[in-house]
Design a protein around this motif. Sequence first.
Motif, short mmCIF file in Angstrom:
data_model
loop_
_atom_site.label_atom_id
_atom_site.label_comp_id
_atom_site.label_asym_id
_atom_site.label_seq_id
_atom_site.Cartn_x
_atom_site.Cartn_y
_atom_site.Cartn_z
N THR A 24 0.82 -1.22 0.00
CA THR A 24 0.00 0.00 0.00
C THR A 24 0.85 1.27 0.00
OG1 THR A 24 -0.12 -0.21 2.36
CG2 THR A 24 -2.02 -0.99 1.12
N ALA A 25 2.09 1.19 0.40
CA ALA A 25 2.94 2.38 0.40
C ALA A 25 4.41 1.95 0.39
CB ALA A 25 2.67 3.22 1.64
N GLY A 26 5.26 2.81 -0.07
CA GLY A 26 6.69 2.49 -0.07
C GLY A 26 7.41 3.27 -1.15
N LYS A 27 8.59 2.81 -1.51
CA LYS A 27 9.29 3.43 -2.63
C LYS A 27 10.03 2.34 -3.39
CE LYS A 27 13.36 4.70 0.05
NZ LYS A 27 14.50 5.55 0.14
N PHE B 10 -2.45 4.57 -7.70
CA PHE B 10 -1.46 5.09 -6.73
C PHE B 10 -1.32 6.61 -6.86
CE2 PHE B 10 -0.28 0.74 -7.73
CZ PHE B 10 0.12 0.19 -6.53
N GLU B 11 -0.87 7.23 -5.76
CA GLU B 11 -0.29 8.58 -5.81
C GLU B 11 1.21 8.34 -5.83
OE1 GLU B 11 -1.75 11.36 -5.89
OE2 GLU B 11 -3.82 10.75 -5.43
N HIS B 12 1.96 9.14 -6.57
CA HIS B 12 3.41 8.91 -6.51
C HIS B 12 4.20 10.17 -6.78
CE1 HIS B 12 3.58 8.74 -10.94
NE2 HIS B 12 4.89 8.57 -10.88
N SER B 13 5.47 10.16 -6.34
CA SER B 13 6.35 11.30 -6.59
C SER B 13 7.79 10.80 -6.60
CB SER B 13 6.17 12.35 -5.49
OG SER B 13 6.54 11.78 -4.26
N ASN C 223 1.85 5.79 -2.66
CA ASN C 223 0.79 5.41 -1.71
C ASN C 223 -0.37 4.91 -2.52
OD1 ASN C 223 1.52 6.23 1.07
ND2 ASN C 223 1.88 8.16 0.00
N LYS C 224 -0.95 3.82 -2.11
CA LYS C 224 -2.09 3.26 -2.82
C LYS C 224 -3.30 4.18 -2.64
CE LYS C 224 -4.22 -0.13 -4.72
NZ LYS C 224 -5.21 0.92 -4.99
N THR C 225 -4.08 4.35 -3.70
CA THR C 225 -5.34 5.10 -3.55
C THR C 225 -6.40 4.11 -3.07
OG1 THR C 225 -6.05 4.65 -5.82
CG2 THR C 225 -4.76 6.66 -5.47
#
Length: 547
Positions: free
Chosen positions: A218-221, A503-506, A541-543
Amino acid sequence: MRHALAWYKRDAVSSLPKVPWLDLYFIRYNNVYHSPVSLPTFRLIMPYCLGLQTAADAFRSIGLATQFTLAVVIFLLIVTVTSALQKDGVDSPPSLPGSSLFAIYPFFRRRYDFLNWGFHATGHSVFKFNLLRNTVVVVSGESARQTFFTAKGLDLTEGFKILSGAIPMVRGVTSDLQTRRIHLIHKRLANVQRNGPLSELIPRILEDSRRLMESWGTAGKFDPFEKVYELTFQLTIRSISCTEIADDPALVARLKKLYDDLDTGTTPATVLLPWLPTPAMIKKLWSTKEIYDIVTKAISDREQSGVHHNDTLQMLLDAGDDKLVVVGFIMGLLIAGARATGTTASWLLTFLGGHTDWRNKAAYEVEKLLSASNSSPSQRLSERLASIPLEVWEAETPVLDAIIRETTRVAQPHTAMRRNLGPDLYIDNKLIPSGAYVIYPFSDVHLDPELYPDPWKFDPARKEPDGVPYSYVGWGGGKTTCLGTRLAKVELKLITAMFVLGFEHSVVDASGEPMYPLPTPNWNDILLCRPPQGSFSLGYNKTSIAL
Ligand code: HEM
């Protein structure tokens, strides 16, 4: 003479003065003691006094490793001397200064810098250098580019074979193919991309993407050159091989590792001296054999089981092609497809991670397609996206198209390679003799500030250069265009759609902080355009949308 040498070997050595801790001997010749040398060297230099026939005996008597090193050194010396003695005609392109041996390493390891330096050092837009005995002419500029992409005698397969090297070479399967067989492979690739089969691939590609993206949590890099590349490798296997391999994650991972080994095992020596049994060459051969075994086993299993699957392998078998065509298709295209798509997808998501405006535009475009589709918001994202027809993906996604085009402009470090199969040809009034290699770096056009102001900037809204021939060659041009374009574009759009909605990502730096400035494509890395490893990642981060 034989006798004299035998005597020298047997008796003279033991009676010669020796440097004990180094195992070196002082040679006595014409009653004078000369500098100390090792026993193998001693045996080697002796024949100069005794003649050529005994040289052969002496050569045989030294160890294999020394024989080998000596053969390579002599070969390189001959190559250097003969290329230095070559006289250039008036219409010949200027040569790079210095010994041709110094061109080898940078050509393979720092190509972008090397070619730019070549233009600078010669002061010309066309120059040449030697890779061992091969003459390579590097061309640039508008008119050269036009001739390069259209000249009849310039052949991609031959050019690629000698100058690239990271393709698994099996004679008659992926190398030294008859033209007829190459045409057949290309024809089958076109079949895979006809409307019917390509439409059927869409849900499978989305299902694979779902499975892999869910494994990211659900989240990470992650490093896009690992995770996104892994995903595109899976999708390429799914698209151009068979269900049995694509459904087996361990086998896919093994194949990816073997293809990675082919890349890392591709050294200047393995490309230019393929007969030299270096450890890298042996590793490459081994990887090639294992890939070959995996593919041929999948084919035999399918044939013997009699089970019919709706996939590319079945299409190839049903067409009745001979087995070598089937193996060549899968082995060769897997890598042609996975590398380019992997590089583009990795950079595309990186650029979107750093350009929120374009990320939002892409997400909005896909949301609009979803609301016009006949899917329900209660379905999974992968199922909903699968309900969008192929023609919509192809014709109604201007934002995704612009993003893909800009990514392949700024982050595709390709150098097009050809061999002149004859007759002699002129590019910008410079002679390209039959048999010579000609190369055209895409940076010449895609990073030209005249055509693309601020060329390193990712800007999908930039205007296409007006009326300039071949001003964009991201999918090739003229006589040679990419034969997997349709498949690659659909794959890229599906991955992007899943990722920007799921996902949201950056882009984050090594310490996980937002990265500014954004990473710049590294054109010296000829495969992935990858900046130094570990210099950045994509944080995500997962939406709330179920994949
Ligand atoms: C983003 C993905 C891709 C990009 C950017 C790309 C780009 C290119 C380019 C620029 C060329 C011409 C090379 C040159 O002129 O030297 C080319 C050729 C080719 N591509 Fe692609 N490609 C991609 C994906 C694929 C895929 C997925 C396949 C097949 C599964 C494929 C198969 C081929 C083949 C067979 C050729 C050689 C054509 C010939 O011999 O005439 N490509 N590609």
